[in-house]
Design a protein around this motif. Sequence first.
Motif, mmCIF file in Angstrom:
data_model
loop_
_atom_site.group_PDB
_atom_site.id
_atom_site.type_symbol
_atom_site.label_atom_id
_atom_site.label_comp_id
_atom_site.label_asym_id
_atom_site.label_seq_id
_atom_site.Cartn_x
_atom_site.Cartn_y
_atom_site.Cartn_z
ATOM 1 N N ALA A 19 23.929 -5.478 33.713
ATOM 2 C CA ALA A 19 24.137 -5.025 35.082
ATOM 3 C C ALA A 19 24.511 -3.556 35.096
ATOM 4 O O ALA A 19 25.284 -3.079 34.261
ATOM 5 C CB ALA A 19 25.224 -5.853 35.746
ATOM 6 N N ALA A 20 23.930 -2.830 36.051
ATOM 7 C CA ALA A 20 24.189 -1.403 36.126
ATOM 8 C C ALA A 20 25.558 -1.127 36.735
ATOM 9 O O ALA A 20 26.037 -1.857 37.603
ATOM 10 C CB ALA A 20 23.109 -0.727 36.960
ATOM 11 N N HIS A 21 26.166 -0.059 36.259
ATOM 12 C CA HIS A 21 27.404 0.433 36.861
ATOM 13 C C HIS A 21 27.094 0.958 38.258
ATOM 14 O O HIS A 21 26.020 1.516 38.493
ATOM 15 C CB HIS A 21 27.973 1.545 35.983
ATOM 16 N N THR A 31 29.599 13.338 36.112
ATOM 17 C CA THR A 31 30.361 12.963 34.909
ATOM 18 C C THR A 31 29.572 11.981 34.052
ATOM 19 O O THR A 31 29.472 12.132 32.824
ATOM 20 C CB THR A 31 31.716 12.362 35.295
ATOM 21 N N VAL A 32 29.015 10.965 34.695
ATOM 22 C CA VAL A 32 28.244 9.954 33.971
ATOM 23 C C VAL A 32 27.007 10.583 33.330
ATOM 24 O O VAL A 32 26.631 10.242 32.203
ATOM 25 C CB VAL A 32 27.857 8.796 34.909
ATOM 26 N N ALA A 33 26.361 11.515 34.033
ATOM 27 C CA ALA A 33 25.169 12.168 33.487
ATOM 28 C C ALA A 33 25.490 12.884 32.179
ATOM 29 O O ALA A 33 24.706 12.838 31.219
ATOM 30 C CB ALA A 33 24.600 13.149 34.501
ATOM 31 N N LYS A 34 26.626 13.555 32.119
ATOM 32 C CA LYS A 34 27.019 14.245 30.887
ATOM 33 C C LYS A 34 27.267 13.252 29.761
ATOM 34 O O LYS A 34 26.907 13.501 28.598
ATOM 35 C CB LYS A 34 28.262 15.086 31.141
ATOM 36 N N SER A 64 23.647 2.927 33.406
ATOM 37 C CA SER A 64 24.735 3.828 33.788
ATOM 38 C C SER A 64 24.916 3.916 35.295
ATOM 39 O O SER A 64 25.945 4.396 35.774
ATOM 40 C CB SER A 64 24.455 5.233 33.239
ATOM 41 N N GLY A 65 23.897 3.496 36.035
ATOM 42 C CA GLY A 65 23.942 3.586 37.490
ATOM 43 C C GLY A 65 23.261 4.816 38.047
ATOM 44 O O GLY A 65 23.116 4.956 39.271
ATOM 45 N N LEU A 66 22.798 5.731 37.181
ATOM 46 C CA LEU A 66 22.218 6.986 37.648
ATOM 47 C C LEU A 66 20.883 6.799 38.359
ATOM 48 O O LEU A 66 20.476 7.651 39.149
ATOM 49 C CB LEU A 66 22.057 7.955 36.482
ATOM 50 N N TRP A 67 20.206 5.701 38.102
ATOM 51 C CA TRP A 67 18.926 5.459 38.771
ATOM 52 C C TRP A 67 19.126 4.970 40.210
ATOM 53 O O TRP A 67 18.163 4.874 40.965
ATOM 54 C CB TRP A 67 18.096 4.444 37.990
ATOM 55 N N GLY A 68 20.367 4.676 40.577
ATOM 56 C CA GLY A 68 20.627 4.176 41.926
ATOM 57 C C GLY A 68 21.396 5.134 42.808
ATOM 58 O O GLY A 68 21.804 4.767 43.924
#
Length: 410
Positions: A19-21, A31-34, A64-68
Amino acid sequence: MTAQANKIAHLPVNLPRQAAHLIKSDAEALTVAKQVASEIAKEAALRDQERRLPRKELDLFSSSGLWGITVPKEYGGAFVSNKTLAEVVATVAEADPSVGQIPQNHLYMVEGLRLDGSDFQKKYFFELVLQGVRFGNAFSEIGTKSVNDVKTKLTPTNSGYFLNGKKFYSSGALLADWVPVVAKDEHDNTVVAFVPAGAEGLTIIDDWSSFGQRTTASGTTILENIFVPSEYVLPHHLAFDRPTTMGPIAQIIQAAVDTGIARAAFKDTLHFVRNYTRPWIDTDLEHGYEDPHTIKDIGDLQIRLHATEALLARAGEYIDEAQLNPNEDTVAEASIAVAEAKVLSTETALLAGSKLFELAGTRSTLGEYNLDRHWRNARTHTLHDPVRWKYHAVGNYSLNKVKPPRHPWI
């Protein structure tokens, strides 16, 4: 919703590996991207050399959730600013531009759903995106008159369509959960059909052989009599029949990938010059990094990179305004701002990839360093849409107040 679509909607979907964050803010997205980038960078050069698909890296990226992060707030997403979106993509692309490019069409389709999706499509697909589901793409075809010439067809049948065609440049499709397909419907309108991975009649071939962007999970997609419920068809032409941010969104992500490539090339240039480059024989210098000509060129690259980053951020702000107040003027201004960023990101990425070897010296060309990947990636990715036409669009708008055309390539 038709009975067939209702049945499909409740079938087990190819859900993510975990499951994505759920990212809740712009600051968290950055922050998550880094954090993601630091992991993805570890074997980026080796993956490029081996043409190894980034399976575990992509799983990390999407979970990581970055796609959402561009899902609207009313559907549970953060709907981050486009300045933040561009910086997230640039950060990941600096680590590995192939991985950074893969979600380009995923994010493009999230915007398409936001603009023109039905209530069912928004609720259903946005929920999947927030769970970490990945959209690939089967948009472009090869051998047609132009990139906008689409031969893939949707033929009406009971409660839906049959989809037939052949695509190329299908970035991300090999590792996607769903494959959105650009096609023409019975009225010759451009639409997007959402096809789940593993659907009967869907074949994706791992035959991407370019010298750059080697691991974008791209290749040939064959579509043979695939049944698509009508509820899975998005009227994509509507996004360009009126002024929307569809085109600027597509292009700012491209510019962000190129910005990431430029950053990576510049970073490796600094490292190599500081640690390996020798001084020229006509000087009495001790170190290559003391060479005044080298220092001048490094300064030039740094200025160009900072200018590129500034134009990218500025373009994001223009898109934000156009999303809040979409009209002929705001969308044109956003398109032009993105075009300016795309011109500079293209030229800076290519220059940085080339200057690396001039400044670092012959040793930097050795295969063990694989530093040529920066130029190869820049040259390949920047062919997506020629900057010579962006110069024309910017100049025509500035001089003659002619608004740019509405399509994904400006």
